[in-house]
Design an enzyme around this catalytic site. Structure first.
Site, mmCIF file in Angstrom:
data_model
loop_
_atom_site.group_PDB
_atom_site.id
_atom_site.type_symbol
_atom_site.label_atom_id
_atom_site.label_comp_id
_atom_site.label_asym_id
_atom_site.label_seq_id
_atom_site.Cartn_x
_atom_site.Cartn_y
_atom_site.Cartn_z
ATOM 1 N N ASP A 99 -15.582 1.308 6.883
ATOM 2 C CA ASP A 99 -14.658 2.496 6.493
ATOM 3 C C ASP A 99 -14.980 3.104 5.413
ATOM 4 O O ASP A 99 -14.964 4.365 5.314
ATOM 5 C CB ASP A 99 -13.561 1.838 6.134
ATOM 6 C CG ASP A 99 -12.307 2.506 5.568
ATOM 7 O OD1 ASP A 99 -11.865 3.466 6.056
ATOM 8 O OD2 ASP A 99 -11.902 2.341 4.329
ATOM 9 N N SER A 152 -8.058 2.916 8.445
ATOM 10 C CA SER A 152 -8.640 2.870 7.189
ATOM 11 C C SER A 152 -7.794 1.770 6.254
ATOM 12 O O SER A 152 -8.252 0.977 5.509
ATOM 13 C CB SER A 152 -8.960 4.148 6.347
ATOM 14 O OG SER A 152 -9.214 4.164 4.949
ATOM 15 N N LYS A 189 -8.263 -2.298 5.206
ATOM 16 C CA LYS A 189 -8.515 -3.084 3.951
ATOM 17 C C LYS A 189 -7.559 -3.773 3.400
ATOM 18 O O LYS A 189 -7.817 -4.903 2.807
ATOM 19 C CB LYS A 189 -8.332 -1.645 3.086
ATOM 20 C CG LYS A 189 -9.539 -0.588 3.160
ATOM 21 C CD LYS A 189 -9.790 0.295 2.025
ATOM 22 C CE LYS A 189 -8.580 1.300 1.946
ATOM 23 N NZ LYS A 189 -9.343 2.333 2.860
ATOM 24 N N HIS A 232 0.670 -1.070 -0.215
ATOM 25 C CA HIS A 232 0.068 -0.065 -0.058
ATOM 26 C C HIS A 232 0.764 1.092 0.015
ATOM 27 O O HIS A 232 1.848 1.269 0.755
ATOM 28 C CB HIS A 232 -0.953 -0.056 1.052
ATOM 29 C CG HIS A 232 -1.562 1.147 1.317
ATOM 30 N ND1 HIS A 232 -2.982 1.576 0.796
ATOM 31 C CD2 HIS A 232 -1.700 2.396 1.889
ATOM 32 C CE1 HIS A 232 -3.278 2.747 0.741
ATOM 33 N NE2 HIS A 232 -2.656 3.244 1.480
ATOM 34 N N ARG A 257 -15.489 11.519 6.785
ATOM 35 C CA ARG A 257 -14.417 12.329 6.945
ATOM 36 C C ARG A 257 -14.076 13.373 5.819
ATOM 37 O O ARG A 257 -13.563 14.365 6.372
ATOM 38 C CB ARG A 257 -13.175 11.381 7.200
ATOM 39 C CG ARG A 257 -13.460 10.376 8.387
ATOM 40 C CD ARG A 257 -12.311 9.147 8.493
ATOM 41 N NE ARG A 257 -10.727 9.808 8.137
ATOM 42 C CZ ARG A 257 -10.117 8.886 7.723
ATOM 43 N NH1 ARG A 257 -10.297 7.886 7.383
ATOM 44 N NH2 ARG A 257 -8.781 9.653 7.618
#
Length: 433
Positions: free
Chosen positions: A161, A183, A187, A82, A168
């Site tokens: 999320d 978050s 995931k 990520h 948000r």
């Protein structure tokens, strides 16, 4: 238990129990906690913070709000990565086929871009006929048969999320580290991978501006993963200047193909090497970083990584001929060369300015429903530390259909991105830690 009492408790800076966090998340999903109550709690979190345990509770609640992919019948080592995002960040497109060619099963779930340039899904969809929306069964089967798949994330994973991120985004509560951590980590866990390497970026072209903030976020994500029995490692990397030389969707795919053919920019190689090396060690396919580097270099030299990219493209409906024929890509039919204003060395190349220019040309979007021009973007001829003479070409802008006022603005942003000095500047490594 009442939502208002939980909000009050966090407003006073007190610590939540796991049951309280679960109550809020479950209530948001079944409608017993209202959006405005969750928004109020999120703002309290931004002011008072969450500790490491609270962050882990929230992450776990996100994971449990939807499906969790399971690859245990395929392999006990499935990898993912990520990135917190940057300009010219095409690491996934290079990394996944490279790792798969070396025997690492890769389950990569990626997103679209909402901002200056496209996300990984947008870049891949610039490949003719490439399909990113894979059903779970197809996703798993592709990983089983060819070792890798890159798919857009389904709404069945971490739906809590998704709901909270939408709140948000419109309540100025995006930039809290615990909320970011929950978050991202949720995931990655829900996507089924048990080895995850994070690329946490800082600098002008990233939403995290300092090394110190990036280190704090990386540490928190690693600790949260450990609390939930997942191996996470993090690479902290610079985004002061764009990564590589190509910025824009089709252009970044072209650069990725050239990388796997053995022609690459040093900074892109360094970050790919760092992430791939750690992944191979975590997967017990290399005993140390030197062995990992040798394996990576050989996969590029032999062409096996490029062949794996071709397999991924073919499996997901794309035209594999684009590997050898880049004319199949949409590259902007119009171009404008930005030239050096003086002799000297490039001392600064502001990634954010380049990103803003590319967005004006059509490479990014303001809202998720906006179309992207796959052919828009920029190719850099010069980067920080390069010597230039007046009127040397610094970069070339590409676009298809842009109003003159937007083009003028894009040119101005690009020109302002470059700064010059008489002395060669010290070049900072792309990988900080």
């Amino acid at each position: 238990m009442r939502a208002v009492d939980i909000i009050q408790k966090k407003k006073e800076g007190k610590t939540h129990t796991k049951e309280e966090i679960n109550f809020l998340i479950k209530g948001l999903m079944d409608g017993t906690v209202e959006d405005y109550q969750m928004s109020s709690w999120l703002m309290a979190v931004c002011f008072q913070g969450l500790n490491e345990d609270e962050t882990a509770y929230m992450t776990e609640a996100f994971v449990n709000s939807g499906e969790i992919l399971d690859f245990s019948d395929i392999s006990n080592t499935v990898a993912d990565k990520h990135s917190t995002g940057g300009v010219g960040d095409k690491v996934t497109i290079v990394l996944i086929p490279l790792l798969a060619a070396l025997g690492v099963k890769c389950a990569k779930l990626s997103g679209r871009g909402l901002g200056y340039t496209g996300g990984t899904v947008d870049k891949l969809e610039s490949i003719p006929n490439f399909k990113c929306q894979l059903e779970d069964n197809n996703f798993k089967n592709q990983i089983k048969t060819i070792g890798a798949a890159i798919s857009a994330q389904t709404p069945n994973l971490t739906p809590a999320d998704g709901k909270i991120y939408a709140l948000r985004d419109v309540t100025a509560t995006v930039d809290n580290k615990s909320l970011i951590c929950a978050s991202v980590v949720s995931k990655k866990i829900a996507s089924g991978a048990n080895i995850v390497v994070l690329d946490v970026k800082y600098g002008a072209g990233a939403f995290i501006k300092t090394k110190e903030e990036a280190r704090e976020l990386a540490d928190l994500m690693i600790k949260t993963g450990a609390k939930l029995n997942r191996k996470f490692e993090a690479v902290i990397s610079s985004m002061e200047q764009p990564l590589g030389t190509h910025i824009g969707n089709s252009l970044e795919i072209i650069e990725s193909i050239e990388f796997l053919k053995g022609s690459y920019n040093e900074d892109l190689y360094d970050i790919v090497l760092e992430i791939a090396g750690h992944t191979l060690i975590l997967a017990n396919l290399a005993k140390d970083f030197n062995e990992a580097k040798n394996l990576i270099d050989e996969a590029i030299k032999s062409g096996s990584a490029l062949q794996k990219l071709k397999e991924i493209i073919k499996a997901q409906g794309g035209n594999p001929d684009c590997i050898e024929d880049c004319s199949l890509f949409n590259v902007g039919k119009n171009k404008f060369e930005i030239k050096s204003k003086s002799d000297g060395y490039i001392s600064k190349l502001d990634a954010l300015n380049i990103a803003k220019a590319c967005k004006l040309l059509g490479a990014g979007r303001d809202k998720k429903s906006d179309d992207i021009d796959f052919g828009a973007g920029c190719i850099l001829n010069k980067k920080i530390g390069d010597k230039v003479q007046k009127d040397d070409i610094l970069c070339t802008l590409y676009w298809n259909n842009v109003e003159q006022t937007r083009l003028n603005e894009a040119v101005k942003y690009t020109e302002d991105a470059f700064e010059y000095s008489n002395l060669k500047p010290e070049i900072q490594p792309v990988v900080y830690k």
